[in-house]
Design an enzyme around this catalytic site. Structure first.
Site, short mmCIF file in Angstrom:
data_model
loop_
_atom_site.label_atom_id
_atom_site.label_comp_id
_atom_site.label_asym_id
_atom_site.label_seq_id
_atom_site.Cartn_x
_atom_site.Cartn_y
_atom_site.Cartn_z
N ASP A 43 -4.75 -1.93 59.78
CA ASP A 43 -5.71 -2.22 60.85
C ASP A 43 -5.65 -1.19 61.97
OD1 ASP A 43 -7.59 -4.21 62.11
OD2 ASP A 43 -6.00 -4.25 63.62
N GLU A 84 -8.34 1.32 57.93
CA GLU A 84 -9.51 1.01 58.75
C GLU A 84 -9.53 2.04 59.88
OE1 GLU A 84 -11.52 -1.41 62.15
OE2 GLU A 84 -9.37 -1.62 61.83
#
Length: 633
Positions: A314, A367
């Site tokens: 993330d 990401e």
């Protein structure tokens, strides 16, 4: 009960690796471990707190009293406090009481390496030895063939607390999910599931992205071994498991990692590098070797102990740039005068190298929302070493295009075609994730223009375009049946919508697209290579039609794809075909089973009429807001 006895799991070599930032199995050493010493059963505790002048284990076994069970600091300067406490067992609740040299501060902390935690809002760690008899031997032995970059990779993104709830709004347990979710994902033909963070987190509205228990599956849904059952059942069904992993930041909750031993131990001491202004959270000190060991050990832990097949990392962009969400004067350039966080980039390279070195057939997925180069390229040629990267540009441009009324799309065809100018610079995954269906952005269906039929037609068109575009796929839960409202983490998806034909049609469409993706080698064998794609015609702006070829290793597997981005039926529309033969319609998003109008092409063959720079062509009827996929034999 006897007091703390001297004992250690650490060798001198362990300590050397830890200090060097190269110990990647720290979960075997630090934390609370059930063991036996001189015939006495109990628990060995070890915690890193280099600025402490005293550390005690407090818990329900000693009435949470400081000083009753003090740990001993190691002599080697590692900052590790340890000791064996006989007579306590699995299920014991505990914390560390840390008395710091720094301003005489005292902190009361959960164990950073706890395998199990109390259910929030309670904050204690729990002594645990997780045991499970794995039955996924076949999956693990063949995982490399199912999880490779040249294989279909269609991911169903799930928030466990709101996928479906039991009567009265109760969370489904891991065991219940092992029945219901596994059956559903298999029915829908997805190849993988991705779980939003399952590691223990204190605050539900964070969706799990503000972690405290990095080594503990959240107890909201059951025990650690129950989560193992869920992973095992997914594997037995042939479904890979990806976990969201958050090494980018952590919350400042009193029992967490922040200010752990009275100093900035895990977080960077410089606020310009150690505090995230967007999320009001703390940022790891990637230049501190022991912190690197902690994080990489955590990545390894989930792959090792829980048989996880991939980690989606993330907020990578926030790690890579020193000026991320910071104004001038709020950040300091690196030693070369640039804005890149060299320590974070080095950490990510080390993490990826260890993951791919130690585990066969796994993937890491970044990401990362910027144009940082070579994110999904090997470290030995200068890349960060990820297996894939989210294609945020495609997601943004495509959703912007589909929001427009079809009459205006002729002026914006570049929004769809631009992605192909950079599609093969990385191994891209196409995401329609949870971030796109919250905070006033509307659901994916809610973005679509027109009357009800056109809104669903546009949604079918978007999904079919996504599945025929090069790259792996990710779809957030609810999107696969056309959830009408935005995602709400506090309640179940709107499963009642499947009582309505249009929503049922979207579900049928996604099931069919996943089947098509898995069945047709041209859609996955070269999905990350320019050799796997060729435009037929990207310049028909006036009609808002795109046509292209997807290619596999065998030319006979090649597919012709035509996309009509307007609700106008176009008859006698001619496109160039590279070879002569009969065209077989393998998929049509306008099929009646998907809620479409049923405009299909049953029998087509090529004509000896050159078109679009090719020797052959075929004239066909284009369905409204439709995508057709043909083979040529």
């Amino acid at each position: 009960m006897n007091k703390v006895q001297p004992h250690s799991f650490f060798t001198d070599f362990d300590i050397d690796l830890f200090k060097a930032g190269k110990h990647y199995r720290l979960y075997e050493k630090l934390g609370a471990h059930l063991t036996e010493v001189d015939g006495q059963k109990g628990v060995y505790f070890a915690v890193w707190a280099p600025s402490a002048k005293a550390v005690s284990v407090i818990g329900d076994f000693n009435y949470w009293l400081e000083g009753e069970h003090p740990l001993n600091v190691r002599w080697d300067g590692s900052g590790i406090w340890e000791g064996f406490i006989p007579g306590i067992d699995k299920g014991t609740k505990y914390k560390y009481k840390i008395h710091s040299h720094h301003n005489d501060i005292k902190t009361e902390k959960a164990d950073p390496f706890a395998f199990y935690c109390e259910t929030p809002p309670n904050t204690a760690s729990v002594v645990w030895n997780t045991k499970h008899g794995w039955k996924d031997t076949k999956w693990m032995a063949t995982r490399q063939d199912k999880n490779g970059l040249d294989k279909p990779y269609s991911v169903y993104e799930v928030h466990l607390g709101s996928w479906r709830r039991a009567e009265g709004g109760r969370f489904l347990s891991y065991i219940e999910l092992a029945d219901q979710l596994v059956a559903y994902v298999k029915e829908m033909n997805f190849t993988h599931v991705e779980f939003m963070p399952v590691m223990e987190y204190p605050y539900d509205p964070s969706w799990g992205y503000q972690l405290v228990g990095y080594f503990a599956p959240t107890s909201r849904f059951g025990k650690p071994e129950d989560f193992m059952v869920l992973v095992d059942k997914l594997h037995q069904a042939g479904i890979g498991v990806i976990l969201d992993w958050v090494p980018s930041h952590f919350p400042s909750d009193a029992h967490g990692l922040g200010f752990f031993d009275g100093t900035n131990l895990y977080e960077h001491p410089d606020i310009r590098k150690g505090y995230h202004p967007d999320w009001k959270s703390l940022i790891f000190n990637y230049g501190r070797n022991e912190v690197r060991s902690f994080l990489i050990s955590n990545a390894v832990f989930w792959l090792d102990k829980y048989h996880i097949d991939g980690l989606r990392v993330d907020a990578v962009a926030s790690m890579l740039y020193l000026d991320y969400s910071r104004a001038d004067g709020e950040w300091e350039p690196n030693v070369f005068g640039g804005r890149e966080n060299l320590e974070a980039a080095s950490f990510l390279k080390d993490m990826n190298e260890e993951v791919y070195r130690s585990f066969t057939g796994v993937q890491t997925i970044a990401e990362e929302s910027t144009s940082f180069p070579m994110v999904s390229r090997p470290t030995y040629i200068g890349g960060l070493g990820f297996g894939m990267k989210w294609m945020m540009g495609w997601m943004h441009d495509t959703l912007e295009y589909f929001k427009k009324e079809p009459i205006y799309r002729r002026h914006h065809q570049n929004d769809l075609t631009f992605s192909m100018t950079y599609a093969f610079t990385e191994n891209f995954m196409l995401p329609l994730s949870h971030d796109e269906v919250v905070y006033g952005k509307h659901s994916i269906l809610g973005r679509m223009p027109g009357d009800e039929w056109q809104r669903f037609g546009n949604l079918r068109l978007l999904y079919a375009f996504m599945f025929t575009h090069p790259g792996a796929k990710l779809l957030f839960m609810g999107s696969e049946f056309g959830q009408s409202g935005e995602w709400n983490f506090e309640q179940s998806l709107d499963w009642h919508l499947l009582d309505y034909d249009y929503h049922k049609g979207i579900k049928n469409l996604i099931t069919a697209l996943n089947k098509l993706y898995k069945k047709q080698p041209a859609l996955y064998e070269k999905q990350f290579s320019a050799d796997g794609f060729e435009w037929i015609n990207y310049g028909d702006n006036e009609n808002s039609v795109l046509s292209f070829i997807r290619k596999g290793n065998n030319p006979e597997d090649n597919l012709i794809i035509i996309c009509n981005m307007t609700p106008v039926i176009r008859e006698d529309y001619r496109i160039g075909i590279p070879v002569a033969g009969k065209l077989k319609e393998l998929f049509n998003s306008d099929d009646g089973q998907f809620g479409g109008s049923g405009v299909t092409n049953k029998k087509l063959k090529t004509d000896d009429i050159p078109w679009n720079g090719r020797d052959y062509s075929a004239a066909m009827t284009l369905p409204p807001l439709g995508v057709m996929v043909f083979s040529v034999k």
